[in-house]
Design an enzyme around this catalytic site. Structure first.
Site, PDB file in Angstrom:
ATOM      1  N   ASP A  66       2.190  13.971  -4.407  1.00 15.20           N
ATOM      2  CA  ASP A  66       1.152  13.218  -5.092  1.00 15.20           C
ATOM      3  C   ASP A  66      -0.235  13.784  -4.811  1.00 15.20           C
ATOM      4  O   ASP A  66      -1.128  13.702  -5.663  1.00 15.20           O
ATOM      5  CB  ASP A  66       1.206  11.746  -4.676  1.00 15.20           C
ATOM      6  CG  ASP A  66       2.308  10.982  -5.394  1.00 15.20           C
ATOM      7  OD1 ASP A  66       2.804  11.488  -6.424  1.00 15.20           O
ATOM      8  OD2 ASP A  66       2.679   9.886  -4.941  1.00 15.20           O
ATOM      9  N   ASN A 140      -7.150   7.538  -7.633  1.00 12.28           N
ATOM     10  CA  ASN A 140      -6.672   6.488  -6.741  1.00 12.28           C
ATOM     11  C   ASN A 140      -7.781   5.566  -6.263  1.00 12.28           C
ATOM     12  O   ASN A 140      -7.755   4.377  -6.522  1.00 12.28           O
ATOM     13  CB  ASN A 140      -5.965   7.093  -5.524  1.00 12.28           C
ATOM     14  CG  ASN A 140      -4.503   7.384  -5.784  1.00 12.28           C
ATOM     15  OD1 ASN A 140      -3.961   7.028  -6.825  1.00 12.28           O
ATOM     16  ND2 ASN A 140      -3.854   8.043  -4.842  1.00 12.28           N
ATOM     17  N   LYS A 168     -18.642  -6.460   6.923  1.00 12.86           N
ATOM     18  CA  LYS A 168     -18.785  -5.784   8.204  1.00 12.86           C
ATOM     19  C   LYS A 168     -17.396  -5.361   8.668  1.00 12.86           C
ATOM     20  O   LYS A 168     -16.480  -6.183   8.730  1.00 12.86           O
ATOM     21  CB  LYS A 168     -19.430  -6.708   9.235  1.00 12.86           C
ATOM     22  CG  LYS A 168     -20.859  -7.108   8.900  1.00 12.86           C
ATOM     23  CD  LYS A 168     -21.434  -8.028   9.966  1.00 12.86           C
ATOM     24  CE  LYS A 168     -22.862  -8.431   9.621  1.00 12.86           C
ATOM     25  NZ  LYS A 168     -23.441  -9.342  10.644  1.00 12.86           N
ATOM     26  N   GLY A 182      -1.502   3.036  -2.674  1.00 13.74           N
ATOM     27  CA  GLY A 182      -1.867   4.031  -1.677  1.00 13.74           C
ATOM     28  C   GLY A 182      -2.664   3.429  -0.531  1.00 13.74           C
ATOM     29  O   GLY A 182      -2.221   2.487   0.131  1.00 13.74           O
ATOM     30  N   LEU A 185      -3.178  -0.377  -0.441  1.00  9.83           N
ATOM     31  CA  LEU A 185      -2.042  -1.162   0.052  1.00  9.83           C
ATOM     32  C   LEU A 185      -2.044  -1.202   1.574  1.00  9.83           C
ATOM     33  O   LEU A 185      -1.818  -2.249   2.182  1.00  9.83           O
ATOM     34  CB  LEU A 185      -0.738  -0.553  -0.470  1.00  9.83           C
ATOM     35  CG  LEU A 185       0.551  -1.284  -0.096  1.00  9.83           C
ATOM     36  CD1 LEU A 185       0.607  -2.658  -0.749  1.00  9.83           C
ATOM     37  CD2 LEU A 185       1.771  -0.462  -0.492  1.00  9.83           C
ATOM     38  N   SER A 186      -2.337  -0.069   2.199  1.00  7.82           N
ATOM     39  CA  SER A 186      -2.389  -0.006   3.662  1.00  7.82           C
ATOM     40  C   SER A 186      -3.507  -0.889   4.214  1.00  7.82           C
ATOM     41  O   SER A 186      -3.404  -1.410   5.328  1.00  7.82           O
ATOM     42  CB  SER A 186      -2.617   1.436   4.125  1.00  7.82           C
ATOM     43  OG  SER A 186      -1.570   2.277   3.700  1.00  7.82           O
TER      44      SER A 186
END
Length: 289
Positions: A66, A140, A168, A182, A185-186
């Site tokens: 990707d 992305n 913050k 990508g 999501l994390s």
């Protein structure tokens, strides 16, 4: 037809695929050029030359994961040239064919038998202290982050000129639906169908219990204003590549605006593709579950 073959030369299988593809194209009398994903810096004259001449091609084929596809997409830019990605990586969310489909997929392209998946792009405008503005696209996401600095940063977030909050934490990212699987999501963002044409704003490790991701519509404009005290601590990433880093000059990013690009990325696909089946196999029943 004229084809551009865009490859990740660090992966051994791609060299074999490129040779087979080149021999097949030559046997068919089809014109083609080769481009390595290693030559990606936009200030590189070879990148600029290919990017400026991209409309001379009818199809771009990328060979890699990707990440390679993302780089090929930046080469295509806003031109709307179909991008056929052969997956040599792990996830393959952007791929339209496998290694086993090498020649059949290209033959289908010549016969006009590929399907096309139009994906939204980010239109990114970064305005600096000296008043000039850089314009970029992202497939992305854009991430405004503290990078390798240890302290949290503060960023003002607005949508359509309406102040939302001061975030913050480690930063903010703005993702397309394609990018929702990508980095977003994390960072705790939702998985969004690629058919959605809006954006997703996700705080990165916020120092707050109330910070939440926000999904926008197609016409919304996301504004990010760095706090003046931490502008020199920021790093801007576009699709995982460093776009801006702190420098010794005072020319720091003053304002960042992100909207949906009027043009779309045209992913070419060989055979059927079901987004929900892909995320089910990848995230819920696969190695990333």
């Amino acid at each position: 037809m004229k084809v551009l073959l865009f490859s990740n030369t660090t992966k051994d299988p791609t060299a074999q695929a490129l040779q087979a593809m080149s021999e097949w194209l030559e046997a068919k009398g089809i014109s083609y050029d080769l481009f390595s994903s290693g030559i990606f810096e936009e200030q590189d004259s070879r990148f600029s030359e290919f990017s400026a001449a991209i409309t001379n091609y009818d199809l771009v084929c990328s060979f890699g994961g990707d990440g390679t596809t993302l780089r090929a997409a930046h080469l295509v830019g806003r031109a709307g040239i179909p991008l056929l990605s052969y997956n040599f990586g792990r996830l393959g969310f952007l791929s339209g064919a496998t290694v086993d489909d090498l020649i059949p997929a290209l033959q289908a392209a010549l016969n006009g038998q590929l399907s096309f998946d139009a994906r939204s792009l980010l239109d990114v405008a970064v305005t600096y202290e000296d008043g000039h503005t850089d314009h970029q696209i992202a497939v992305n996401e854009l991430a405004v982050s503290r990078g390798h600095f240890g302290r949290i940063v503060e960023l003002d977030l607005a949508i359509n000129g309406t102040y939302i909050t001061s975030v913050k934490g480690d930063g903010i990212l703005v993702a397309t639906p394609t990018g929702s699987t990508g980095y977003a999501l994390s960072a705790g963002g939702p998985i969004i169908s690629p058919a959605h044409e809006g954006l997703c704003v996700v705080p990165i490790s916020p120092h707050s219990l109330t910070s939440r991701a926000i999904v926008t519509t197609r016409n919304d404009v996301v504004g990010i204003v760095p706090n003046q005290q931490n502008r020199q601590q920021l790093v801007l990433f576009i699709d995982g590549e460093v776009f801006w880093i702190p420098s010794t000059t005072s020319n720091e990013p003053r304002n960042i605006e992100v909207s949906v690009c009027p043009e779309k990325l045209l992913l070419a696909r060989f055979g059927p593709y079901d987004f929900y089946d892909h995320i089910s196999r990848t995230f819920f029943r696969g190695t990333h579950a």
